[in-house]
Design a protein around this motif. Structure first.
Motif, PDB file in Angstrom:
ATOM      1  N   LYS A   1      24.252 -37.234 -23.887  1.00 43.09           N
ATOM      2  CA  LYS A   1      24.754 -36.794 -22.588  1.00 43.09           C
ATOM      3  C   LYS A   1      25.895 -37.686 -22.101  1.00 43.09           C
ATOM      4  O   LYS A   1      26.923 -37.192 -21.613  1.00 43.09           O
ATOM      5  CB  LYS A   1      23.620 -36.798 -21.555  1.00 43.09           C
ATOM      6  CG  LYS A   1      24.011 -36.213 -20.199  1.00 43.09           C
ATOM      7  CD  LYS A   1      24.323 -34.728 -20.324  1.00 43.09           C
ATOM      8  CE  LYS A   1      24.647 -34.102 -18.986  1.00 43.09           C
ATOM      9  NZ  LYS A   1      24.946 -32.665 -19.114  1.00 43.09           N
TER      10      LYS A   1
ATOM     11  N   VAL B   1      29.142 -36.870 -23.754  1.00 45.20           N
ATOM     12  CA  VAL B   1      29.764 -35.649 -23.224  1.00 45.20           C
ATOM     13  C   VAL B   1      30.587 -35.975 -21.985  1.00 45.20           C
ATOM     14  O   VAL B   1      31.764 -35.594 -21.870  1.00 45.20           O
ATOM     15  CB  VAL B   1      28.687 -34.592 -22.880  1.00 45.20           C
ATOM     16  CG1 VAL B   1      29.322 -33.386 -22.181  1.00 45.20           C
ATOM     17  CG2 VAL B   1      27.950 -34.143 -24.134  1.00 45.20           C
TER      18      VAL B   1
ATOM     19  N   ASN C   1      22.467 -31.009 -26.235  1.00 44.74           N
ATOM     20  CA  ASN C   1      22.879 -32.286 -26.829  1.00 44.74           C
ATOM     21  C   ASN C   1      21.661 -33.066 -27.298  1.00 44.74           C
ATOM     22  O   ASN C   1      20.521 -32.701 -27.005  1.00 44.74           O
ATOM     23  CB  ASN C   1      23.735 -33.103 -25.850  1.00 44.74           C
ATOM     24  CG  ASN C   1      22.963 -33.518 -24.610  1.00 44.74           C
ATOM     25  OD1 ASN C   1      22.008 -34.289 -24.684  1.00 44.74           O
ATOM     26  ND2 ASN C   1      23.375 -33.004 -23.450  1.00 44.74           N
TER      27      ASN C   1
ATOM     28  N   GLY D   1      25.155 -25.524 -25.799  1.00 44.01           N
ATOM     29  CA  GLY D   1      25.578 -26.894 -25.508  1.00 44.01           C
ATOM     30  C   GLY D   1      24.460 -27.911 -25.512  1.00 44.01           C
ATOM     31  O   GLY D   1      24.640 -29.004 -24.968  1.00 44.01           O
TER      32      GLY D   1
ATOM     33  N   ASP E   1      28.064 -29.761 -20.918  1.00 47.39           N
ATOM     34  CA  ASP E   1      27.794 -29.560 -22.343  1.00 47.39           C
ATOM     35  C   ASP E   1      28.484 -28.320 -22.902  1.00 47.39           C
ATOM     36  O   ASP E   1      29.179 -28.383 -23.925  1.00 47.39           O
ATOM     37  CB  ASP E   1      26.286 -29.463 -22.582  1.00 47.39           C
ATOM     38  CG  ASP E   1      25.551 -30.721 -22.146  1.00 47.39           C
ATOM     39  OD1 ASP E   1      26.090 -31.820 -22.354  1.00 47.39           O
ATOM     40  OD2 ASP E   1      24.447 -30.607 -21.590  1.00 47.39           O
TER      41      ASP E   1
END
Length: 350
Positions: free
Chosen positions: A151, A154, A121, A119, A28
């Motif tokens: 996730k 990412v 998410n 980071g 992330d």
């Protein structure tokens, strides 16, 4: 939105800003750093080392920051010297993040960075992570949340772009059951056990949980150790560092993907389509409702533990116990887009 659209939205949030990023080197924060390198004015990566991270944590953050060509600072503080942390109560995650982000904020301010980014998410908001409340309390910007990046998004982007990131960035204190004291002996034997098993499996995704002197091993792929000699070797090594019993969890270290919304058949013809989810924590209705007013028309009852939000012609009902119901939506994608707007506005009970 597709992934490209989500990435564009995250870039727009970061564009032309001087930002400091709370950087672990994990997927992330690496994605945020990569995007910031492209669109931000100036970027500083700040890594907090609490002295209870996996082996190679710091070297990996340095390696990844160098590969991105970004300035990198490290803060060191031994959390094993903080009594409230080692007591390992229910608020440990909240306390940990509070100490970390206070230090990161101080360094960022000293360096002239007013915007601090992390980071987090959108998938993280579906999990029991009380530390996320620190983001709200300190105005930490989470572009992946605001862009609706999950996730899986990412990992898909990083893998597609062949961007290196660390797969082992979780604090080793998470391996110890809440309520059990955290100490150097436990942390060191967990670290030793994980490093030893990683050396056998050649896999960075290894967790060894310390449960009342039992080592519970978690692996994504258990095949490399499923023979008598390897199992006996692992048992011998882990008992040598005073684990009394060794067990193997045949599940995966990473939990299954949690859907933002789940379809639920609706008997009410007026609403027709209904989606729901249930968060693994209680919601503070009193603190959530003022945030909902930024999105649409709100009706709240703290006494009943319910908040009702009308947003873009859709209806979202949030219950104190964590349940969320979306009605009058077109389809699953429509419900998901609505929930992506709603989730960051929810405040949990600490």
């Amino acid at each position: 939105m597709n992934l490209d659209e989500k990435i564009e939205k995250a870039e727009e949030i970061l564009k032309d800003k001087n930002i400091a990023i709370a950087f672990s080197g994990g997927a992330d924060s690496t994605l945020v750093a990569y995007l910031a390198k492209k669109v931000s004015k100036k970027v500083l990566l700040i890594t907090f080392n609490n002295e209870i991270m996996p082996t190679n944590f710091l070297s990996n953050t340095k390696k990844i920051s160098n590969s991105l060509g970004l300035e990198h600072e490290t803060i060191n503080q031994n959390f094993l010297e903080v009594k409230k942390f080692t007591e390992n109560k229910d608020n440990r995650c909240y306390l940990c993040r509070s100490m970390m982000y206070s230090a990161i904020k101080r360094i960022a301010t000293e360096k002239g960075f007013k915007v601090i980014v992390d980071g987090t998410n959108i998938s993280d908001l579906l999990e029991d992570r009380p530390g996320i409340m620190i983001n709200y309390e300190n105005n930490i910007l989470s572009p992946l949340v605001n862009a609706g990046i999950e996730k899986d998004d990412v990992l898909e982007f990083l893998n597609k772009q062949k961007i290196e990131y660390s797969k082992s960035t979780t604090c080793l204190a998470t391996r110890i059951k809440t309520g059990e004291e955290i100490n150097a002996k436990k942390i060191n034997r967990i670290k030793y056990a994980e490093d030893f098993i990683k050396s056998i499996t050649k896999d960075d995704t290894v967790r060894v949980r310390d449960i009342f002197n039992t080592a519970q091993i978690e692996l994504d792929n258990i095949e490399p150790i499923l023979n008598k000699n390897t199992l006996e070797l692992i048992q011998s090594e882990l008992k040598a560092v005073n684990f009394e019993k060794i067990t193997l969890d045949i599940g995966k270290t990473d939990p299954e993907k949690k859907e933002i919304v789940i379809y639920k058949p609706c008997k009410d013809e007026a609403n027709k389509i209904m989606f729901e989810n249930e968060l693994p924590y209680k919601i503070n209705i009193g603190k959530t409702c003022p945030n909902f007013e930024k999105l649409g028309k709100v009706k709240c009852s703290e006494k009943m533990g319910v908040a009702m939000l009308d947003i873009d012609g859709r209806n979202v009902t949030i219950f104190e116990n964590g349940k969320i119901v979306a009605r009058k939506v077109k389809d699953k994608e429509d419900a998901q887009n609505i929930l992506i707007k709603v989730l960051p506005m929810i405040r949990r009970v600490i």
